[in-house]
Write a protein that holds these residues in place. Structure first.
Motif, mmCIF file in Angstrom:
data_model
loop_
_atom_site.group_PDB
_atom_site.id
_atom_site.type_symbol
_atom_site.label_atom_id
_atom_site.label_comp_id
_atom_site.label_asym_id
_atom_site.label_seq_id
_atom_site.Cartn_x
_atom_site.Cartn_y
_atom_site.Cartn_z
ATOM 1 N N ILE A 109 62.261 41.491 15.502
ATOM 2 C CA ILE A 109 63.554 41.616 14.300
ATOM 3 C C ILE A 109 63.425 42.350 13.046
ATOM 4 O O ILE A 109 62.388 41.858 12.354
ATOM 5 C CB ILE A 109 64.082 39.959 14.386
ATOM 6 C CG1 ILE A 109 65.387 40.155 13.676
ATOM 7 C CG2 ILE A 109 63.114 39.272 13.673
ATOM 8 C CD1 ILE A 109 66.563 40.644 14.392
ATOM 9 N N SER A 110 64.046 43.239 12.828
ATOM 10 C CA SER A 110 64.048 43.811 11.400
ATOM 11 C C SER A 110 62.995 44.470 11.103
ATOM 12 O O SER A 110 62.717 45.116 9.855
ATOM 13 C CB SER A 110 64.315 42.920 10.338
ATOM 14 O OG SER A 110 65.576 42.323 10.152
ATOM 15 N N CYS A 111 61.853 44.773 12.202
ATOM 16 C CA CYS A 111 60.953 45.629 11.918
ATOM 17 C C CYS A 111 60.976 47.043 11.357
ATOM 18 O O CYS A 111 60.049 47.725 10.733
ATOM 19 C CB CYS A 111 59.744 45.335 13.012
ATOM 20 S SG CYS A 111 60.205 46.375 14.473
ATOM 21 N N TRP A 112 62.003 47.549 11.843
ATOM 22 C CA TRP A 112 62.328 48.882 11.582
ATOM 23 C C TRP A 112 62.586 49.240 10.050
ATOM 24 O O TRP A 112 62.653 50.423 9.505
ATOM 25 C CB TRP A 112 63.523 49.301 12.277
ATOM 26 C CG TRP A 112 64.758 48.539 11.816
ATOM 27 C CD1 TRP A 112 65.289 47.610 12.337
ATOM 28 C CD2 TRP A 112 65.700 49.063 11.248
ATOM 29 N NE1 TRP A 112 66.564 47.056 11.801
ATOM 30 C CE2 TRP A 112 66.752 48.019 10.914
ATOM 31 C CE3 TRP A 112 66.021 50.187 10.094
ATOM 32 C CZ2 TRP A 112 67.737 48.131 10.017
ATOM 33 C CZ3 TRP A 112 67.118 50.159 9.418
ATOM 34 C CH2 TRP A 112 68.149 49.142 9.531
ATOM 35 N N LYS A 113 62.848 48.078 9.271
ATOM 36 C CA LYS A 113 63.202 48.126 7.755
ATOM 37 C C LYS A 113 62.162 47.644 6.763
ATOM 38 O O LYS A 113 62.267 47.677 5.656
ATOM 39 C CB LYS A 113 64.707 48.063 7.420
ATOM 40 C CG LYS A 113 65.105 46.664 7.810
ATOM 41 C CD LYS A 113 66.506 46.571 7.428
ATOM 42 C CE LYS A 113 66.990 44.983 7.554
ATOM 43 N NZ LYS A 113 68.141 44.874 7.048
ATOM 44 N N ASN A 114 61.482 46.548 7.404
ATOM 45 C CA ASN A 114 61.099 45.605 6.510
ATOM 46 C C ASN A 114 59.465 45.196 6.901
ATOM 47 O O ASN A 114 58.961 45.117 8.023
ATOM 48 C CB ASN A 114 61.626 44.123 6.673
ATOM 49 C CG ASN A 114 61.091 43.153 5.610
ATOM 50 O OD1 ASN A 114 59.883 42.426 5.999
ATOM 51 N ND2 ASN A 114 61.984 42.794 4.744
ATOM 52 N N PHE A 115 58.578 45.681 5.867
ATOM 53 C CA PHE A 115 57.305 45.909 5.974
ATOM 54 C C PHE A 115 56.686 44.377 6.517
ATOM 55 O O PHE A 115 55.714 44.530 7.423
ATOM 56 C CB PHE A 115 56.526 46.039 4.647
ATOM 57 C CG PHE A 115 55.194 46.131 4.742
ATOM 58 C CD1 PHE A 115 54.440 47.475 5.330
ATOM 59 C CD2 PHE A 115 54.265 45.489 3.870
ATOM 60 C CE1 PHE A 115 53.065 47.280 5.241
ATOM 61 C CE2 PHE A 115 53.043 45.338 4.056
ATOM 62 C CZ PHE A 115 52.243 46.418 4.520
ATOM 63 N N SER A 116 57.197 43.471 6.092
ATOM 64 C CA SER A 116 56.598 41.999 6.263
ATOM 65 C C SER A 116 56.927 41.548 7.620
ATOM 66 O O SER A 116 55.851 41.297 8.552
ATOM 67 C CB SER A 116 57.234 40.821 5.400
ATOM 68 O OG SER A 116 56.666 39.642 5.639
ATOM 69 N N HIS A 117 58.042 41.963 8.023
ATOM 70 C CA HIS A 117 58.448 41.641 9.593
ATOM 71 C C HIS A 117 57.506 42.647 10.419
ATOM 72 O O HIS A 117 57.160 42.192 11.503
ATOM 73 C CB HIS A 117 59.861 41.631 9.896
ATOM 74 C CG HIS A 117 60.815 40.668 9.216
ATOM 75 N ND1 HIS A 117 60.640 39.439 9.388
ATOM 76 C CD2 HIS A 117 61.571 40.981 8.338
ATOM 77 C CE1 HIS A 117 61.463 38.842 8.766
ATOM 78 N NE2 HIS A 117 62.033 39.613 7.764
ATOM 79 N N TRP A 118 57.292 43.758 10.112
ATOM 80 C CA TRP A 118 56.755 44.845 10.953
ATOM 81 C C TRP A 118 55.118 44.054 10.962
ATOM 82 O O TRP A 118 54.769 44.059 12.071
ATOM 83 C CB TRP A 118 56.870 46.130 10.282
ATOM 84 C CG TRP A 118 55.622 47.176 10.663
ATOM 85 C CD1 TRP A 118 54.618 47.647 10.043
ATOM 86 C CD2 TRP A 118 55.495 47.516 11.953
ATOM 87 N NE1 TRP A 118 53.959 48.571 10.747
ATOM 88 C CE2 TRP A 118 54.401 48.468 11.801
ATOM 89 C CE3 TRP A 118 55.814 47.428 13.154
ATOM 90 C CZ2 TRP A 118 54.140 49.277 13.032
ATOM 91 C CZ3 TRP A 118 55.479 48.331 14.196
ATOM 92 C CH2 TRP A 118 54.678 49.247 14.241
#
Length: 340
Positions: A109-118
């Protein structure tokens, strides 16, 4: 539906439930305490499943099995959807692409735009597989840090399938490790990231000598409007301002590994706390309208001393002025040295 229940015979267990710990030293402003966890909690089991003729949708990596069940334990959501998953609210999904290959699913979830989630939720999924386990890997590749970490994971470019908003693929087999829930990572996940970045394991690491103020000056929201005054107030304590945007991911990891104390407004840059040595101090500064305990929990996993600073702010504004006097009181305690 849960993959662990519907496809139990295809699940390979990799790690049992892990008990978490609070930071060894912690001071949290009274205005924040009710919004922080009362107990350290746990990290759920880590496991891998292989799903024949399954589908994956969007850059969130939504997994759908061959019987059209959304695998909710492989696809976390923010909040709740009336029908159980965001997929169920679409009138129709994009056209289906068929791939006759074993496709490993990396996005969460949201890893495409957020460094922390990635970094905390997606990248550690790859510790569950070897190159022999898959033919292709579904990856986000929108931002430079995606590509840098994919290089560190040694995933060849010819094996990368770009995950986009309209991605809808059915593969001969999906190879999927369960992601960490948003904001939660265990010790083995942190150790995996440290190995990839070339940072010594926690048991071999010692705090450095650098005192860092991490700027959000290039962020689109939650900027510290009086950052110049904050930096000036911290300089007598030996702090240097740093901006991470122009650094490679390996340079960021090395910087945090060299720190003795870090002061920063809440933001994804603090994901790099994963690379700090145990005993490093972190002072996280919150505006009242945006308080999350993610980096408090990460500090506990990494053995960091944690200080939570609170500032009253105007909820109608995107940015805030950091309260300096109370910050300096915390910094004196975090560094253990009076102002020079």
């Amino acid at each position: 539906a849960l993959a662990r229940e519907r496809h139990a015979e295809k699940v390979k267990m990799l790690r049992p439930v892990e008990e978490l710990s609070f930071p060894p030293r912690m001071e949290i402003a009274k205005e924040l305490r009710a919004r922080f966890p009362a107990e350290p909690g746990t990290v759920e089991e880590h496991w891998l499943v292989r799903l024949p003729d399954a589908r994956v949708f969007s850059y969130h990596g939504v997994v759908i099995d061959a019987e059209d069940h959304v695998m909710t334990d492989l696809t976390y959501e923010f909040g709740r959807f009336a029908k159980g998953s965001r997929v169920c609210h679409y009138e129709a999904l994009p056209p289906l692409e068929e791939i006759d290959a074993r496709l490993c699913v990396l996005p969460s979830i949201s890893c495409w735009k957020n460094f922390s989630h990635w970094l905390l939720e997606s990248v550690p999924r790859m510790r569950a597989v070897t190159p022999e386990d898959y033919d292709l890997v579904l990856v986000p590749d929108r931002l430079p840090y995606h590509r840098e970490w994919l290089d560190l994971l040694e995933i060849p470019e010819e094996k990368r399938v770009a995950a986009k908003e309209g991605t809808h693929i059915r593969a001969a087999e999906l190879v999927v490790a369960n992601p960490a829930p948003p904001g939660v990572i265990g010790r083995d996940g942190v150790e995996f990231l440290r190995r990839l970045a070339g940072v010594p394991p926690p048991e071999e690491a010692l705090p450095g000598k650098r005192r860092l103020y991490v700027s959000r000056g290039d962020a689109w929201k939650r900027k510290v409007q009086n950052e110049g005054a904050v930096v000036d107030a911290l300089r007598p304590f030996g702090f240097e301002p740093v901006a991470l945007r122009e650094m490679s991911v390996v340079e960021q990891a090395k910087l945090f590994s060299e720190a003795e104390c870090i002061v920063a407004p809440h933001g994804a840059a603090l994901t790099n706390l994963a690379f700090c040595a145990p005993g490093t101090s972190v002072v996280e500064c919150f505006p009242d309208q945006f308080v999350q305990s993610l980096y408090f929990s990460l500090s506990g996993v990494c053995g960091l001393d944690y200080f939570g600073h609170w500032t009253a702010d105007d909820p109608s504004q995107w940015h805030f002025d950091l309260e300096i006097d109370s910050l300096l009181e915390i910094v004196r305690r975090a560094t253990g040295v009076p102002q020079q």
